[in-house]
Design a protein around this motif. Structure first.
Motif, PDB file in Angstrom:
ATOM      1  N   SER A 170      -3.490  21.004  -9.275  1.00  0.00           N
ATOM      2  CA  SER A 170      -3.090  19.744  -8.649  1.00  0.00           C
ATOM      3  C   SER A 170      -4.315  19.111  -8.014  1.00  0.00           C
ATOM      4  CB  SER A 170      -2.002  19.970  -7.595  1.00  0.00           C
ATOM      5  OG  SER A 170      -2.475  20.834  -6.576  1.00  0.00           O
ATOM      6  N   GLY A 171      -4.491  17.820  -8.224  1.00  0.00           N
ATOM      7  CA  GLY A 171      -5.648  17.110  -7.693  1.00  0.00           C
ATOM      8  C   GLY A 171      -5.697  15.703  -8.255  1.00  0.00           C
ATOM      9  N   TRP A 172      -6.849  15.118  -8.207  1.00  0.00           N
ATOM     10  CA  TRP A 172      -7.009  13.791  -8.763  1.00  0.00           C
ATOM     11  C   TRP A 172      -8.383  13.634  -9.372  1.00  0.00           C
ATOM     12  CZ3 TRP A 172      -6.864  14.790  -3.540  1.00  0.00           C
ATOM     13  CH2 TRP A 172      -8.033  14.525  -2.832  1.00  0.00           C
ATOM     14  N   MET A 173      -8.470  12.672 -10.266  1.00  0.00           N
ATOM     15  CA  MET A 173      -9.737  12.342 -10.907  1.00  0.00           C
ATOM     16  C   MET A 173     -10.239  11.000 -10.374  1.00  0.00           C
ATOM     17  SD  MET A 173      -8.981  13.396 -14.868  1.00  0.00           S
ATOM     18  CE  MET A 173      -8.309  14.999 -15.274  1.00  0.00           C
ATOM     19  N   THR A 174     -11.522  10.911 -10.240  1.00  0.00           N
ATOM     20  CA  THR A 174     -12.146   9.656  -9.831  1.00  0.00           C
ATOM     21  C   THR A 174     -12.848   9.058 -11.033  1.00  0.00           C
ATOM     22  OG1 THR A 174     -12.453  10.441  -7.561  1.00  0.00           O
ATOM     23  CG2 THR A 174     -13.805   8.574  -8.279  1.00  0.00           C
TER      24      THR A 174
ATOM     25  N   THR B 181      -2.430  -3.805  -7.793  1.00  0.00           N
ATOM     26  CA  THR B 181      -1.315  -2.851  -7.820  1.00  0.00           C
ATOM     27  C   THR B 181      -0.693  -2.724  -9.197  1.00  0.00           C
ATOM     28  OG1 THR B 181       0.219  -4.609  -7.164  1.00  0.00           O
ATOM     29  CG2 THR B 181      -0.765  -3.278  -5.415  1.00  0.00           C
ATOM     30  N   LYS B 182      -0.960  -3.664 -10.088  1.00  0.00           N
ATOM     31  CA  LYS B 182      -0.367  -3.640 -11.411  1.00  0.00           C
ATOM     32  C   LYS B 182      -1.437  -3.365 -12.462  1.00  0.00           C
ATOM     33  CE  LYS B 182       3.797  -4.603 -10.003  1.00  0.00           C
ATOM     34  NZ  LYS B 182       4.889  -3.618 -10.111  1.00  0.00           N
ATOM     35  N   GLN B 183      -1.179  -2.336 -13.290  1.00  0.00           N
ATOM     36  CA  GLN B 183      -2.171  -1.989 -14.292  1.00  0.00           C
ATOM     37  C   GLN B 183      -2.203  -2.979 -15.446  1.00  0.00           C
ATOM     38  OE1 GLN B 183      -2.053   2.062 -15.641  1.00  0.00           O
ATOM     39  NE2 GLN B 183      -1.726   2.925 -13.609  1.00  0.00           N
ATOM     40  N   ASN B 184      -1.147  -3.738 -15.639  1.00  0.00           N
ATOM     41  CA  ASN B 184      -1.165  -4.693 -16.745  1.00  0.00           C
ATOM     42  C   ASN B 184      -2.009  -5.918 -16.439  1.00  0.00           C
ATOM     43  OD1 ASN B 184       0.448  -5.839 -14.798  1.00  0.00           O
ATOM     44  ND2 ASN B 184       2.255  -6.099 -16.118  1.00  0.00           N
TER      45      ASN B 184
ATOM     46  N   GLY C 216      -2.256   8.981 -15.217  1.00  0.00           N
ATOM     47  CA  GLY C 216      -2.043   7.875 -14.293  1.00  0.00           C
ATOM     48  C   GLY C 216      -0.635   7.333 -14.324  1.00  0.00           C
ATOM     49  N   HIS C 217      -0.269   6.681 -13.252  1.00  0.00           N
ATOM     50  CA  HIS C 217       1.042   6.052 -13.095  1.00  0.00           C
ATOM     51  C   HIS C 217       0.869   4.548 -12.976  1.00  0.00           C
ATOM     52  CE1 HIS C 217       4.915   4.985 -11.158  1.00  0.00           C
ATOM     53  NE2 HIS C 217       5.364   6.028 -11.843  1.00  0.00           N
ATOM     54  N   GLY C 218       1.897   3.804 -13.357  1.00  0.00           N
ATOM     55  CA  GLY C 218       1.777   2.343 -13.373  1.00  0.00           C
ATOM     56  C   GLY C 218       1.595   1.712 -12.014  1.00  0.00           C
ATOM     57  N   ASP C 219       1.926   2.397 -10.915  1.00  0.00           N
ATOM     58  CA  ASP C 219       1.825   1.823  -9.571  1.00  0.00           C
ATOM     59  C   ASP C 219       0.585   2.288  -8.809  1.00  0.00           C
ATOM     60  OD1 ASP C 219       4.188   0.456  -9.941  1.00  0.00           O
ATOM     61  OD2 ASP C 219       5.415   2.112  -9.171  1.00  0.00           O
ATOM     62  N   ILE C 220      -0.344   2.945  -9.489  1.00  0.00           N
ATOM     63  CA  ILE C 220      -1.561   3.405  -8.814  1.00  0.00           C
ATOM     64  C   ILE C 220      -2.491   2.216  -8.557  1.00  0.00           C
ATOM     65  CG2 ILE C 220      -3.596   4.889  -9.025  1.00  0.00           C
ATOM     66  CD1 ILE C 220      -1.965   6.778 -10.720  1.00  0.00           C
ATOM     67  N   PHE C 221      -3.108   2.189  -7.368  1.00  0.00           N
ATOM     68  CA  PHE C 221      -3.992   1.095  -6.979  1.00  0.00           C
ATOM     69  C   PHE C 221      -5.339   1.198  -7.676  1.00  0.00           C
ATOM     70  CE2 PHE C 221      -0.999   1.268  -3.479  1.00  0.00           C
ATOM     71  CZ  PHE C 221      -0.758  -0.070  -3.228  1.00  0.00           C
ATOM     72  N   PHE C 222      -5.915   0.027  -7.958  1.00  0.00           N
ATOM     73  CA  PHE C 222      -7.287  -0.068  -8.436  1.00  0.00           C
ATOM     74  C   PHE C 222      -8.116  -0.741  -7.349  1.00  0.00           C
ATOM     75  CE2 PHE C 222      -4.891   0.295 -12.303  1.00  0.00           C
ATOM     76  CZ  PHE C 222      -5.717   0.984 -13.164  1.00  0.00           C
ATOM     77  N   LYS C 223      -9.281  -0.190  -7.086  1.00  0.00           N
ATOM     78  CA  LYS C 223     -10.193  -0.795  -6.119  1.00  0.00           C
ATOM     79  C   LYS C 223     -11.328  -1.465  -6.885  1.00  0.00           C
ATOM     80  CE  LYS C 223     -12.974   0.256  -2.023  1.00  0.00           C
ATOM     81  NZ  LYS C 223     -13.420   1.317  -1.091  1.00  0.00           N
ATOM     82  N   VAL C 224     -11.454  -2.801  -6.708  1.00  0.00           N
ATOM     83  CA  VAL C 224     -12.434  -3.580  -7.460  1.00  0.00           C
ATOM     84  C   VAL C 224     -13.438  -4.190  -6.482  1.00  0.00           C
ATOM     85  CG1 VAL C 224     -12.785  -5.450  -9.109  1.00  0.00           C
ATOM     86  CG2 VAL C 224     -10.646  -4.125  -9.155  1.00  0.00           C
ATOM     87  N   LYS C 225     -14.719  -3.909  -6.722  1.00  0.00           N
ATOM     88  CA  LYS C 225     -15.780  -4.497  -5.917  1.00  0.00           C
ATOM     89  C   LYS C 225     -16.236  -5.820  -6.518  1.00  0.00           C
ATOM     90  CE  LYS C 225     -17.766  -0.396  -3.742  1.00  0.00           C
ATOM     91  NZ  LYS C 225     -19.014   0.396  -3.504  1.00  0.00           N
ATOM     92  N   HIS C 226     -16.942  -6.561  -5.701  1.00  0.00           N
ATOM     93  CA  HIS C 226     -17.409  -7.872  -6.158  1.00  0.00           C
ATOM     94  C   HIS C 226     -18.461  -7.747  -7.261  1.00  0.00           C
ATOM     95  CE1 HIS C 226     -21.385  -7.665  -4.132  1.00  0.00           C
ATOM     96  NE2 HIS C 226     -20.720  -6.899  -3.254  1.00  0.00           N
ATOM     97  N   THR C 227     -19.055  -6.567  -7.394  1.00  0.00           N
ATOM     98  CA  THR C 227     -20.046  -6.351  -8.451  1.00  0.00           C
ATOM     99  C   THR C 227     -19.398  -6.072  -9.804  1.00  0.00           C
ATOM    100  OG1 THR C 227     -20.166  -3.991  -7.891  1.00  0.00           O
ATOM    101  CG2 THR C 227     -21.728  -5.476  -6.795  1.00  0.00           C
ATOM    102  N   GLY C 228     -18.079  -5.994  -9.831  1.00  0.00           N
ATOM    103  CA  GLY C 228     -17.366  -5.682 -11.065  1.00  0.00           C
ATOM    104  C   GLY C 228     -17.064  -4.207 -11.242  1.00  0.00           C
ATOM    105  N   GLU C 229     -17.418  -3.391 -10.280  1.00  0.00           N
ATOM    106  CA  GLU C 229     -17.138  -1.954 -10.367  1.00  0.00           C
ATOM    107  C   GLU C 229     -15.683  -1.690 -10.015  1.00  0.00           C
ATOM    108  OE1 GLU C 229     -18.114   1.754  -7.566  1.00  0.00           O
ATOM    109  OE2 GLU C 229     -19.918   1.003  -8.588  1.00  0.00           O
ATOM    110  N   VAL C 230     -15.000  -0.975 -10.881  1.00  0.00           N
ATOM    111  CA  VAL C 230     -13.592  -0.632 -10.682  1.00  0.00           C
ATOM    112  C   VAL C 230     -13.481   0.873 -10.454  1.00  0.00           C
ATOM    113  CG1 VAL C 230     -11.268  -0.755 -11.630  1.00  0.00           C
ATOM    114  CG2 VAL C 230     -12.940  -2.523 -12.220  1.00  0.00           C
ATOM    115  N   ARG C 231     -12.709   1.216  -9.421  1.00  0.00           N
ATOM    116  CA  ARG C 231     -12.493   2.637  -9.119  1.00  0.00           C
ATOM    117  C   ARG C 231     -11.006   2.947  -9.244  1.00  0.00           C
ATOM    118  NH1 ARG C 231     -14.583   6.233  -3.932  1.00  0.00           N
ATOM    119  NH2 ARG C 231     -13.148   7.986  -4.256  1.00  0.00           N
ATOM    120  N   TRP C 232     -10.754   4.068  -9.937  1.00  0.00           N
ATOM    121  CA  TRP C 232      -9.367   4.483 -10.222  1.00  0.00           C
ATOM    122  C   TRP C 232      -9.241   5.955  -9.898  1.00  0.00           C
ATOM    123  CZ3 TRP C 232      -7.423   6.015 -15.652  1.00  0.00           C
ATOM    124  CH2 TRP C 232      -6.036   6.152 -15.650  1.00  0.00           C
ATOM    125  N   ASP C 233      -8.293   6.334  -9.048  1.00  0.00           N
ATOM    126  CA  ASP C 233      -8.104   7.723  -8.607  1.00  0.00           C
ATOM    127  C   ASP C 233      -6.690   8.191  -8.952  1.00  0.00           C
ATOM    128  OD1 ASP C 233     -10.673   8.245  -7.055  1.00  0.00           O
ATOM    129  OD2 ASP C 233      -9.940   6.440  -6.064  1.00  0.00           O
TER     130      ASP C 233
END
Length: 369
Positions: A4-8, A32-35, A55-72
């Motif tokens: 059990s854990g998560w991936m970055t 909040t929406k992956q679509n 991943g699940h459809g309700d997982i948050f994405f963190k997006v920086k202004h540089t275009g970097e997207v982080r998904w956990d």
């Protein structure tokens, strides 16, 4: 292996860039929406609990202004492991979590590791296993002429042997020593057969417990399983020897000792007696030594009477065979003597097998990485 854990997972999307000063100094936003955003389709290649995308459809994405997207994406991953139980319970096991994408080839998507080892900051200690080491490797899968990226998270565990030493190894060694005591049980007690059968049954139960505590596999054979099988074989042999020896002990004609047994006693077994040298020395001086062991005193008389004419010659087997008619021991005495011989012999064999087991485990058991 259940983990059990998560991936970055991080990537850059040039379509999601902006200037913070233009938008109220906002440096990152959360979707909040992956679509509404692109994400890589990743799966666990060696999963045994389903092959759904991570991943699940309700997982948050963190997006920086540089275009970097982080998904956990968190999850409970049940993966297949090839278990090697050869050195059980002092073994190391290596398990993998293989992350790949069959939707995108290497021409479109690359999976690049950000660390050389698995992040274990939130790892909880386990009562059965020790996390020995870990590493992350990059690989490429080829399917139908196409190449797909793959990341392999390798985790090496070392089994904690304390529980198995107390509940399996120690009882096995103890019962193996008890097996040899059957040769010391007096024949008059009538308990020799029942004693060894009880020990043999206990050994069979232990073998069942060892089998239940190990993974069911025919690829590898556990050294401790082989050890228990050898001890079980020795116990079975001791039953056969005990039965035959009891038949010799209760024989009606006590002077009717088999010829081959007479030859075996005079040519081999009596030479193993620690006092035989003393008896021979005394017999060379035309004296008979009085010793506590009745069997040895009779042997001294036999040496004095029958071998004195050939004292200056090296005793050969034919001289002994020529005197078989004067065999001085009764069947009961031979049976008691054989019990002592087999007691020491089986103890030596048990010691050799036990030491060999621990040497094999200590020398050959090395971690996979």
């Amino acid at each position: 292996m259940s983990t059990s854990g998560w991936m970055t997972v991080t990537w850059e999307d040039s379509r999601l860039t902006w200037t913070p000063a233009t938008y109220g100094d906002i440096e990152y936003i959360i979707y909040t929406k992956q679509n509404k955003i692109w994400k890589p389709e990743l799966i666990i290649d060696n999963s045994v609990a389903g092959m759904d995308p991570i991943g699940h459809g309700d997982i948050f994405f963190k997006v920086k202004h540089t275009g970097e997207v982080r998904w956990d994406p968190p999850g409970l991953y049940v993966t297949h492991c090839d278990i090697d139980v050869t050195y059980y319970p002092f073994d190391y096991q290596m398990c993998q979590i293989e992350v790949t994408s069959f939707a995108f080839t290497t021409e479109v998507l690359n999976l690049i590791k950000t660390r050389d080892t698995v992040n274990t900051e939130d790892y909880n200690m386990n009562g059965e296993w020790i996390l020995y080491t870990s590493r992350v490797e990059e690989h490429v899968l080829e399917e139908n002429g196409e190449k797909f990226p793959k990341l392999e998270f390798q985790i090496v565990f070392k089994r904690r042997p304390g529980h198995y030493l107390t509940n399996i190894v120690y009882p096995v060694i103890l019962i193996s020593l008890l097996t040899n005591l059957t040769f010391l049980v007096p024949a008059e007690s009538g308990e020799k057969i029942s004693y060894i059968l009880t020990v043999l049954l206990a050994m069979a139960v232990l073998l069942t417990l060892v089998g239940d505590s190990m993974p069911t596999t025919s690829k590898h054979t556990a050294a401790i399983g082989v050890y228990i099988s050898i001890i079980l074989l020795l116990a079975a042999m001791s039953i056969v020897i005990t039965v035959l020896n009891l038949r010799l002990y209760i024989r009606e004609d006590q002077s009717d000792t088999p010829k081959w047994l007479q030859w075996l006693i005079f040519t081999m077994l009596l030479k193993l007696n620690c006092k035989s040298k003393k008896v021979e020395d005394e017999s060379s001086n035309d004296q008979v030594v009085s010793v506590d062991d009745d069997l040895e005193s009779q042997y001294a008389n036999y040496v004095h009477k029958s071998l004195k004419p050939v004292r200056n010659q090296r005793p050969q087997s034919q001289h002994v065979l020529g005197k078989m008619g004067d065999f001085p021991f009764e069947c009961k005495e031979v049976a008691v003597f054989l019990d002592f011989v087999f007691f020491y012999l089986f103890n030596i064999l048990t010691f050799i097998v036990t030491v060999s087991l621990f040497i094999i485990i200590a020398v050959c058991d090395v971690p996979p990485i």
